[in-house]
Write an enzyme that holds these catalytic residues in place. Structure first.
Site, short mmCIF file in Angstrom:
data_model
loop_
_atom_site.label_atom_id
_atom_site.label_comp_id
_atom_site.label_asym_id
_atom_site.label_seq_id
_atom_site.Cartn_x
_atom_site.Cartn_y
_atom_site.Cartn_z
N ASP A 47 0.84 -1.20 0.00
CA ASP A 47 0.00 0.00 0.00
C ASP A 47 0.88 1.26 0.00
OD1 ASP A 47 0.86 -0.20 2.60
OD2 ASP A 47 -1.11 0.03 3.52
N SER A 48 2.21 1.06 0.02
CA SER A 48 3.13 2.18 -0.22
C SER A 48 2.86 2.79 -1.59
CB SER A 48 4.59 1.71 -0.12
OG SER A 48 4.80 0.57 -0.94
N ASP A 86 -1.25 -6.07 -0.15
CA ASP A 86 -1.52 -5.46 1.16
C ASP A 86 -3.01 -5.25 1.40
OD1 ASP A 86 0.49 -4.94 3.00
OD2 ASP A 86 1.24 -3.20 1.90
N LYS A 116 -1.17 -9.34 3.08
CA LYS A 116 -0.37 -8.90 4.23
C LYS A 116 -1.20 -7.98 5.10
CE LYS A 116 3.27 -5.94 3.79
NZ LYS A 116 2.84 -4.78 4.57
N GLU A 118 -0.98 -5.50 8.75
CA GLU A 118 -0.12 -4.87 9.76
C GLU A 118 -0.72 -5.08 11.15
OE1 GLU A 118 0.43 -0.72 8.87
OE2 GLU A 118 1.26 -1.14 6.89
N GLU A 185 9.63 -4.19 10.19
CA GLU A 185 9.99 -2.89 9.62
C GLU A 185 10.58 -1.97 10.67
OE1 GLU A 185 7.11 -1.04 7.03
OE2 GLU A 185 8.25 0.83 6.95
O1 KIV Z 1 3.59 -1.15 1.57
C1 KIV Z 1 4.77 -1.52 1.56
O2 KIV Z 1 5.55 -1.25 0.65
C2 KIV Z 1 5.23 -2.32 2.69
C3 KIV Z 1 6.69 -2.60 2.78
C4 KIV Z 1 7.40 -1.41 3.25
C5 KIV Z 1 6.98 -3.79 3.62
O3 KIV Z 1 4.46 -2.70 3.51
#
Ligand code: KIV
Length: 290
Positions: A47-48, A86, A116, A118, A185
């Site tokens: 989600d970056s 994500d 994924k 968090e 992280e």
């Molecule tokens: O969203 C992302 O790119 C991430 C990585 C930094 C692990 O969660």
């Protein structure tokens, strides 16, 4: 017949064999294609993308629809790496049913193989429900960017003993809940090493030092492509942004100086000079030149 390529079992085997796992983020067809050609093991549709692709200040505005859209493009570009997508902000904090529905969309509509999430202790029921439903889950602890407003900034986590203990406990609980891997992280390398030693599943570090079982970096950070963030843990491997800017500047200059396009970049037709288009137009379109 199932999908060939990297699976969650491959990653567990890599940990046993002490082979470092290479993960990179990708958000679209070309970044996925190039990452696959470069031989990465795992692609994370992170989600970056909110920051490096969509220009937001954080990952918080990213929606499930955004994730599905980008995951689809990534899946079209790469077939061999394991593709993890994500779960975006608040998409796994309501009911278990809603969480399953959202996770399911990333697999069914997006084409991802895993998701994924968090968080630690607080999200265990959601993790367990997804795993029970057959959805592979990657955990993510330490600096969790979706909680940035609570954390008060992008800071290293687990610097004191109490925080470190909590993160070790979170990692163990996530493993027990069935995650196949955990991202660590921005935690001190000593803590990342301890967690990596205690877990049977692989840890993937970002800003967590060299003792994790694998590493992940953001595509745009590796390439220095449109990202002007350069945190300590990033090692740039290229200056793609500078190259892109230089190329576009040169293109603009050549258009303005009428150096581009040349006739070699143009199409030709066999119009005679008495053609309806008239001599002036024929000259403009290259006349009889092949
Ligand atoms: O969203 C992302 O790119 C991430 C990585 C930094 C692990 O969660």
């Amino acid at each position: 017949m199932g999908k060939k390529g990297v699976t969650t079992s491959t990653l567990k085997k890599m940990k046993i064999e002490k082979k470092p796992i290479v993960m990179v983020t990708a958000y679209d067809y070309p970044s996925a294609l190039l990452s696959e050609q470069a031989g990465v093991d795992v692609i994370l549709v992170g989600d970056s993308l909110g920051m490096v692709v969509l220009g937001y200040d954080s990952t918080i505005p990213v929606t499930l629809d955004d994730m599905v859209h980008h995951t689809r493009a990534v899946c079209r570009g790469a077939r061999n790496p394991l593709i993890v997508s994500d779960m975006p902000f608040l998409s796994y904090h309501g009911t278990i049913d809603k969480t399953l529905q959202n996770a399911g969309r990333l697999l069914q509509d997006g084409g991802a193989t895993a998701i994924k999430m968090e968080g630690g202790k607080d999200i265990l029921p959601m993790v367990e429900a997804c795993v029970k439903a057959g959805i592979p889950v990657m955990g993510h602890i330490g600096l969790t960017p979706q909680s940035i407003n609570q954390l008060g900034g992008y800071k290293v986590q687990g610097k004191n003993e109490e925080e470190a203990k909590r993160l070790i406990e979170d990692a163990l609980l996530l493993e027990e809940a069935g995650v196949f891997s955990v991202v660590l992280e921005c935690v001190p390398y000593q803590l990342a090493r301890e967690i990596s030693n205690q877990l049977m599943i692989p840890t993937i570090g970002i800003g967590a030092g060299p003792y994790c079982d694998g590493q992940v970096l953001v595509f745009h950070d590796i390439l220095q492509y449109g990202s002007n963030l350069s945190p300590k843990f990033v090692k740039p491997y290229a200056s793609v942004g500078e190259q892109v800017k230089g190329a576009i500047e040169l293109y603009a200059k050549e258009v303005r100086e009428r150096k581009f396009p040349e006739l070699t970049h143009s199409f030709s037709a066999d119009y005679g000079t008495n053609d309806k288009m008239g001599t002036k137009d024929v000259a403009l379109y290259g006349g009889n030149q092949k």
